[in-house]
Scaffold this motif. Structure first.
Motif, PDB file in Angstrom:
ATOM      1  N   UNK A 104       0.799  -1.229   0.000  1.00 34.60           N
ATOM      2  CA  UNK A 104       0.000   0.000   0.000  1.00 34.60           C
ATOM      3  C   UNK A 104       0.826   1.271   0.000  1.00 34.60           C
ATOM      4  N   UNK A 105       2.137   1.157  -0.154  1.00 31.41           N
ATOM      5  CA  UNK A 105       2.976   2.354  -0.187  1.00 31.41           C
ATOM      6  C   UNK A 105       3.767   2.423  -1.483  1.00 31.41           C
ATOM      7  N   UNK A 106       4.392   3.581  -1.716  1.00 31.31           N
ATOM      8  CA  UNK A 106       5.249   3.734  -2.895  1.00 31.31           C
ATOM      9  C   UNK A 106       6.674   3.264  -2.610  1.00 31.31           C
ATOM     10  N   UNK A 107       7.070   3.368  -1.341  1.00 32.71           N
ATOM     11  CA  UNK A 107       8.466   3.087  -1.001  1.00 32.71           C
ATOM     12  C   UNK A 107       8.626   1.647  -0.521  1.00 32.71           C
ATOM     13  N   UNK A 108       9.602   0.948  -1.097  1.00 34.56           N
ATOM     14  CA  UNK A 108       9.898  -0.419  -0.686  1.00 34.56           C
ATOM     15  C   UNK A 108      11.031  -0.425   0.327  1.00 34.56           C
ATOM     16  N   UNK A 109      10.794  -1.056   1.452  1.00 35.14           N
ATOM     17  CA  UNK A 109      11.870  -1.241   2.432  1.00 35.14           C
ATOM     18  C   UNK A 109      12.957  -2.094   1.785  1.00 35.14           C
ATOM     19  N   UNK A 110      14.226  -1.701   1.950  1.00 31.75           N
ATOM     20  CA  UNK A 110      15.286  -2.516   1.334  1.00 31.75           C
ATOM     21  C   UNK A 110      15.283  -3.933   1.900  1.00 31.75           C
ATOM     22  N   UNK A 111      15.682  -4.880   1.070  1.00 31.81           N
ATOM     23  CA  UNK A 111      15.757  -6.273   1.520  1.00 31.81           C
ATOM     24  C   UNK A 111      17.019  -6.455   2.360  1.00 31.81           C
ATOM     25  N   UNK A 112      16.907  -7.226   3.445  1.00 29.79           N
ATOM     26  CA  UNK A 112      18.103  -7.549   4.245  1.00 29.79           C
ATOM     27  C   UNK A 112      18.731  -8.826   3.689  1.00 29.79           C
ATOM     28  N   UNK A 113      20.045  -8.866   3.693  1.00 27.83           N
ATOM     29  CA  UNK A 113      20.747 -10.050   3.187  1.00 27.83           C
ATOM     30  C   UNK A 113      20.323 -11.335   3.880  1.00 27.83           C
ATOM     31  N   UNK A 114      20.148 -11.260   5.206  1.00 32.99           N
ATOM     32  CA  UNK A 114      19.833 -12.483   5.953  1.00 32.99           C
ATOM     33  C   UNK A 114      18.461 -13.032   5.558  1.00 32.99           C
ATOM     34  N   UNK A 115      17.492 -12.136   5.315  1.00 35.48           N
ATOM     35  CA  UNK A 115      16.165 -12.650   4.951  1.00 35.48           C
ATOM     36  C   UNK A 115      16.151 -13.167   3.505  1.00 35.48           C
ATOM     37  N   UNK A 158      18.674 -14.680   2.035  1.00 38.23           N
ATOM     38  CA  UNK A 158      19.277 -16.017   2.120  1.00 38.23           C
ATOM     39  C   UNK A 158      18.315 -17.022   2.725  1.00 38.23           C
ATOM     40  N   UNK A 159      17.660 -16.629   3.818  1.00 34.29           N
ATOM     41  CA  UNK A 159      16.723 -17.540   4.493  1.00 34.29           C
ATOM     42  C   UNK A 159      15.576 -17.910   3.549  1.00 34.29           C
ATOM     43  N   UNK A 160      15.084 -16.917   2.813  1.00 32.13           N
ATOM     44  CA  UNK A 160      13.968 -17.152   1.893  1.00 32.13           C
ATOM     45  C   UNK A 160      14.367 -18.159   0.801  1.00 32.13           C
ATOM     46  N   UNK A 179      15.469 -14.610  -6.230  1.00 29.83           N
ATOM     47  CA  UNK A 179      15.354 -15.734  -7.170  1.00 29.83           C
ATOM     48  C   UNK A 179      13.894 -16.111  -7.415  1.00 29.83           C
ATOM     49  N   UNK A 180      13.046 -15.095  -7.464  1.00 31.15           N
ATOM     50  CA  UNK A 180      11.627 -15.298  -7.790  1.00 31.15           C
ATOM     51  C   UNK A 180      11.485 -15.200  -9.313  1.00 31.15           C
TER      52      UNK A 180
END
Ligand code: ZN
Ligand code: MN
Ligand code: MN
Length: 281
Positions: A36-47, A49-51, A99-100
């Motif tokens: 619902x926002x325009x701004x995307x929170x940056x992805x963290x490296x750890x998440x 990798x976990x994903x 990797x989606x």
């Protein structure tokens, strides 16, 4: 059979995979960010990798990302249009990192300026995004319910885009059963479903379809109302879904976007689909 849901990433992105596994899904759709926002929170490296690890280890594939709600790739307004193209580029990048392989997008609204102009805007937006981003993500154009000023209610619209983009090999289709029904494509009998498949064959081609959004519809045939319902409890109905699940649509990954309103749980919708399809839960 590949069946899953749109799952929340609340907490961190890899939690969506946990949620899918908890109820026995083997495919998954997410927003990689607040939709619902325009701004995307940056992805963290750890998440990240976990994903990737959780997806690969548990074979919850393919994963689909869905574009957030605010971008409008058909917008006649230059400021919104520029922000929308940028959001598409950012999301394609995020898919690459996670990797989606597939990104689902709605085609937006021409706001009364006409479907043709809306379609031209979309073609340019897609070309701009693909020329800016390397990688391999496939963009899935989702058919819409054909609500007022929306683009993409007819397969001819999707065909128009695919025929004019410079990147046709990077584009597929997401077929939403609720949207199709609301847009006037009857799915309640085997014969009608074959007609719809024939329509797809003669426009975008069935092999373009990479995903089915399996949703029942609150609105009637040709109502242009985009309201999802639990499987079998809407206007497509259980018999309709029996036919859908016997057709070629059932060979594609099925993602449910059914309501979360306490009437029926995700697990119960999943069991319902398996029961109708005649597969063991
Ligand atoms: Zn959608
Ligand atoms: Mn959908
Ligand atoms: Mn919808």
């Amino acid at each position: 059979m590949r069946i899953g849901f749109h799952m929340s990433i609340c907490g961190s992105i890899d939690r969506a995979v946990d949620r899918a596994l908890e109820i026995g899904c083997n495919t998954l759709q997410i927003f990689t960010r607040n939709p619902r926002g325009w701004i995307a929170r940056p992805l963290r490296n750890d998440e990240v990798e976990a994903f990737i690890l959780k997806v690969e280890r548990n074979d919850v594939r393919p994963v689909f990302s869905h574009m957030p709600y605010l971008p409008n790739l058909a917008s006649p307004k230059n400021d919104v249009y520029a922000k929308s193209v940028e959001a598409l580029i950012v999301e394609m990048d995020r898919c690459e990192r996670l990797k989606v392989p597939y990104l689902v997008t709605h085609l937006g609204s021409h706001l009364g300026y006409g479907a043709k102009r809306g379609l031209e805007r979309i073609v340019r937006a897609i070309d701009k995004a693909f020329s800016a981003v390397g990688g391999r993500v496939t963009l899935l154009l989702e058919n819409t319910a054909g609500t007022r000023n929306s683009v993409g209610g007819r397969f001819e619209d999707l065909q128009y885009i695919i025929e004019r983009t410079s990147y046709p090999d990077r584009i597929g289709i997401c077929f939403d059963t609720c949207h199709a029904f609301a847009a006037g494509y009857d799915l309640r009998t085997e014969e009608k479903i074959e007609e719809v498949i024939g329509k797809i064959e003669s426009t975008v081609g069935f092999e373009r379809l990479k995903l089915v959004h399996l949703n029942d519809s609150r609105g009637g045939l040709n109502s242009h109302i985009d309201r999802h319902e639990h499987i079998g409890l809407g206007k497509i109905g259980e018999e309709g879904f029996r036919s859908i699940l016997r057709s070629r649509f059932a060979r594609l990954p099925l993602i449910l976007e059914t309501p979360r309103n306490g009437v029926r749980s995700d697990l119960d919708n999943l069991l319902k689909v398996k029961e109708i399809a005649g597969v063991k839960p």
